[in-house]
Design an enzyme around this catalytic site. Sequence first.
Site, PDB file in Angstrom:
ATOM      1  N   LYS A  36      33.193  31.032  22.889  1.00 32.46           N
ATOM      2  CA  LYS A  36      32.202  29.978  23.155  1.00 32.46           C
ATOM      3  C   LYS A  36      31.553  29.527  21.851  1.00 32.46           C
ATOM      4  CE  LYS A  36      28.229  31.145  22.951  1.00 32.46           C
ATOM      5  NZ  LYS A  36      26.905  31.806  22.934  1.00 32.46           N
ATOM      6  N   ASP A  39      24.248  33.780  29.700  1.00 37.79           N
ATOM      7  CA  ASP A  39      25.399  32.916  29.380  1.00 37.79           C
ATOM      8  C   ASP A  39      26.530  33.048  30.405  1.00 37.79           C
ATOM      9  OD1 ASP A  39      24.628  31.639  27.086  1.00 37.79           O
ATOM     10  OD2 ASP A  39      25.913  32.793  25.728  1.00 37.79           O
TER      11      ASP A  39
HETATM   12  C1  LIG Z   1      22.258  33.109  22.268  1.00 37.82           C
HETATM   13  C2  LIG Z   1      23.052  32.634  23.471  1.00 37.82           C
HETATM   14  O1  LIG Z   1      24.347  33.211  23.442  1.00 37.82           O
HETATM   15  C3  LIG Z   1      23.221  31.125  23.380  1.00 37.82           C
HETATM   16  O2  LIG Z   1      24.257  30.641  24.210  1.00 37.82           O
HETATM   17  C4  LIG Z   1      22.372  33.031  24.776  1.00 37.82           C
HETATM   18  O3  LIG Z   1      21.071  32.518  24.850  1.00 37.82           O
HETATM   19  C5  LIG Z   1      22.362  34.546  25.010  1.00 37.82           C
HETATM   20  O4  LIG Z   1      23.004  34.758  26.216  1.00 37.82           O
HETATM   21  P1  LIG Z   1      23.375  36.237  26.724  1.00 37.82           P
HETATM   22  O5  LIG Z   1      23.871  37.053  25.578  1.00 37.82           O
HETATM   23  O6  LIG Z   1      24.219  36.070  27.940  1.00 37.82           O
HETATM   24  O7  LIG Z   1      21.936  36.758  27.123  1.00 37.82           O
HETATM   25  P2  LIG Z   1      21.496  38.067  27.946  1.00 37.82           P
HETATM   26  O8  LIG Z   1      22.569  39.100  27.845  1.00 37.82           O
HETATM   27  O9  LIG Z   1      21.013  37.653  29.295  1.00 37.82           O
HETATM   28  O10 LIG Z   1      20.252  38.506  27.090  1.00 37.82           O
HETATM   29  C6  LIG Z   1      20.362  39.011  25.764  1.00 37.82           C
HETATM   30  C7  LIG Z   1      19.045  38.880  25.069  1.00 37.82           C
HETATM   31  O11 LIG Z   1      18.758  37.499  24.777  1.00 37.82           O
HETATM   32  C8  LIG Z   1      17.462  37.143  25.200  1.00 37.82           C
HETATM   33  N1  LIG Z   1      17.500  35.811  25.813  1.00 37.82           N
HETATM   34  C9  LIG Z   1      18.633  35.345  26.372  1.00 37.82           C
HETATM   35  C10 LIG Z   1      18.670  34.081  26.931  1.00 37.82           C
HETATM   36  C11 LIG Z   1      17.481  33.311  26.933  1.00 37.82           C
HETATM   37  N2  LIG Z   1      17.453  32.092  27.485  1.00 37.82           N
HETATM   38  N3  LIG Z   1      16.353  33.807  26.376  1.00 37.82           N
HETATM   39  C12 LIG Z   1      16.352  35.048  25.813  1.00 37.82           C
HETATM   40  O12 LIG Z   1      15.320  35.488  25.308  1.00 37.82           O
HETATM   41  C13 LIG Z   1      17.041  38.186  26.244  1.00 37.82           C
HETATM   42  O13 LIG Z   1      15.700  38.473  26.115  1.00 37.82           O
HETATM   43  C14 LIG Z   1      17.874  39.391  25.878  1.00 37.82           C
HETATM   44  O14 LIG Z   1      17.159  40.231  25.024  1.00 37.82           O
HETATM   45  N1  LIG Z   2      33.840  42.816  26.752  1.00 37.14           N
HETATM   46  C1  LIG Z   2      32.839  42.843  25.863  1.00 37.14           C
HETATM   47  N2  LIG Z   2      32.934  42.147  24.728  1.00 37.14           N
HETATM   48  C2  LIG Z   2      31.905  42.137  23.846  1.00 37.14           C
HETATM   49  N3  LIG Z   2      30.767  42.818  24.004  1.00 37.14           N
HETATM   50  C3  LIG Z   2      30.625  43.539  25.121  1.00 37.14           C
HETATM   51  C4  LIG Z   2      31.652  43.579  26.088  1.00 37.14           C
HETATM   52  N4  LIG Z   2      31.224  44.375  27.082  1.00 37.14           N
HETATM   53  C5  LIG Z   2      29.997  44.788  26.749  1.00 37.14           C
HETATM   54  N5  LIG Z   2      29.598  44.292  25.561  1.00 37.14           N
HETATM   55  C6  LIG Z   2      28.268  44.500  24.912  1.00 37.14           C
HETATM   56  O1  LIG Z   2      27.657  43.193  24.761  1.00 37.14           O
HETATM   57  C7  LIG Z   2      27.100  43.030  23.449  1.00 37.14           C
HETATM   58  C8  LIG Z   2      27.168  41.527  23.069  1.00 37.14           C
HETATM   59  O2  LIG Z   2      28.497  41.215  22.747  1.00 37.14           O
HETATM   60  P1  LIG Z   2      29.079  39.740  22.599  1.00 37.14           P
HETATM   61  O3  LIG Z   2      30.282  39.870  21.721  1.00 37.14           O
HETATM   62  O4  LIG Z   2      29.251  39.123  23.920  1.00 37.14           O
HETATM   63  O5  LIG Z   2      27.892  39.070  21.792  1.00 37.14           O
HETATM   64  P2  LIG Z   2      27.628  37.590  21.416  1.00 37.14           P
HETATM   65  O6  LIG Z   2      28.929  36.901  21.168  1.00 37.14           O
HETATM   66  O7  LIG Z   2      26.627  37.558  20.309  1.00 37.14           O
HETATM   67  O8  LIG Z   2      27.036  37.057  22.751  1.00 37.14           O
HETATM   68  P3  LIG Z   2      26.111  35.800  22.992  1.00 37.14           P
HETATM   69  O9  LIG Z   2      26.580  34.723  22.082  1.00 37.14           O
HETATM   70  O10 LIG Z   2      26.380  35.555  24.462  1.00 37.14           O
HETATM   71  O11 LIG Z   2      24.745  36.317  22.721  1.00 37.14           O
HETATM   72  C9  LIG Z   2      27.948  43.938  22.568  1.00 37.14           C
HETATM   73  O12 LIG Z   2      27.227  44.404  21.449  1.00 37.14           O
HETATM   74  C10 LIG Z   2      28.334  45.075  23.506  1.00 37.14           C
HETATM   75  O13 LIG Z   2      27.361  46.087  23.442  1.00 37.14           O
END
Ligand SMILES: C[C@](O)(CO)[C@H](O)COP(=O)(O)OP(=O)(O)OC[C@H]1O[C@@H](n2ccc(N)nc2=O)[C@H](O)[C@@H]1O
Ligand SMILES: Nc1ncnc2c1ncn2[C@@H]1O[C@H](COP(=O)(O)OP(=O)(O)OP(=O)(O)O)[C@@H](O)[C@H]1O
Length: 290
Positions: free
Chosen positions: A10, A135
């Site tokens: 993404k 997300d």
């Molecule tokens: C940074 C992005 O990836 C942008 O697309 C998203 O906002 C994050 O999405 P995500 O990883 O699916 O988020 P979650 O797993 O629900 O939450 C991870 C962390 O991001 C923060 N979080 C997430 C989404 C949002 N609208 N506000 C937040 O403050 C939450 O407090 C949490 O500590």
């Molecule tokens: N299949 C998976 N792939 C990646 N991370 C995973 C998975 N399953 C669990 N996790 C946990 O989710 C956390 C976030 O990983 P991810 O790679 O999705 O982060 P990200 O790309 O920064 O996500 P976002 O952009 O949605 O915030 C990882 O540090 C891990 O602890």
Amino acid sequence: MTAETLAPAKINLFLHVGAPAPDGYHPLCSLMVFADIGDRVGVTEAPGFRLGGPYGPALEGEGDNLVLRAARALAGRLGGREVPGLILDKRLPVAAGLGGGSSDAGAALRLLREAWAPDLSDRDLEAVAASLGADGAACLWGRPVLAEGRGERLSAAPGLPVMDAVLVNPGVAVSTPAVYRAFDAAGRFSAVTPPPMPEAFESVEELAGWLAQTRNDLEPPALALAPQVADVLEVLAGEPETLFARMSGSGATCFALCAGDYEAETLAERLEAMRPDWWVERCRLGGPWA
Ligand SMILES: C[C@](O)(CO)[C@H](O)COP(=O)(O)OP(=O)(O)OC[C@H]1O[C@@H](n2ccc(N)nc2=O)[C@H](O)[C@@H]1O
Ligand SMILES: Nc1ncnc2c1ncn2[C@@H]1O[C@H](COP(=O)(O)OP(=O)(O)OP(=O)(O)O)[C@@H](O)[C@H]1O
């Protein structure tokens, strides 16, 4: 393997984030697109969860993988099912701003709906995806989408050209919660509404011009936590093939939009030679690819 599918990376083309709500979550507005590269998720008859690929080791020993959590959530929604064997070929860096975990969960949900309940509506599947993370729903279909609310309120994206692009990660994992906390600590909040958006962008040049009026509000806090992001953005901005460069999500992966296939290929080759320590992938953005 009975079935397998792509879990596409993404990219947040823009990401406007507002002041946190009382529950700590942030209102946002983001245009998300997907890459024709990503992880691969498969379903098999042999039970168990198998993790492979170059970034599999980064997830070893962690708690339940999102692929398993997705399978259990859908089984629960359907009143209980035996979870089959699941395979994750982890090709995307972890904690990279590429939504890998959410996309993996989405891929598992699509495969298992096909196997268990083809009549389950898209809306119901989105609700299961949304229960796994902010997300989750946006990353379910791998197609461009405008996300609002906490990221769960989805509407159609404007028409977009297929974008030749290069993705670059400097090899540093960035925690999403830590970036949101640093964003709050800085205390600079702006409106999340984007500038007027046309119904369709006819070319990547037009899109790049429009994106220049938007922001990724998580870029400054991510830069403070991972200064390597600044190096990537500086290098990308200095390359002649880059039409537009920005960090995706909470980082540290950055993307460069290019005018075409040749430019993206040239840029990727030069970056690979210049910085063999960086993860560099040439791809096309848009979708749906899944
Ligand atoms: C940074 C992005 O990836 C942008 O697309 C998203 O906002 C994050 O999405 P995500 O990883 O699916 O988020 P979650 O797993 O629900 O939450 C991870 C962390 O991001 C923060 N979080 C997430 C989404 C949002 N609208 N506000 C937040 O403050 C939450 O407090 C949490 O500590
Ligand atoms: N299949 C998976 N792939 C990646 N991370 C995973 C998975 N399953 C669990 N996790 C946990 O989710 C956390 C976030 O990983 P991810 O790679 O999705 O982060 P990200 O790309 O920064 O996500 P976002 O952009 O949605 O915030 C990882 O540090 C891990 O602890």
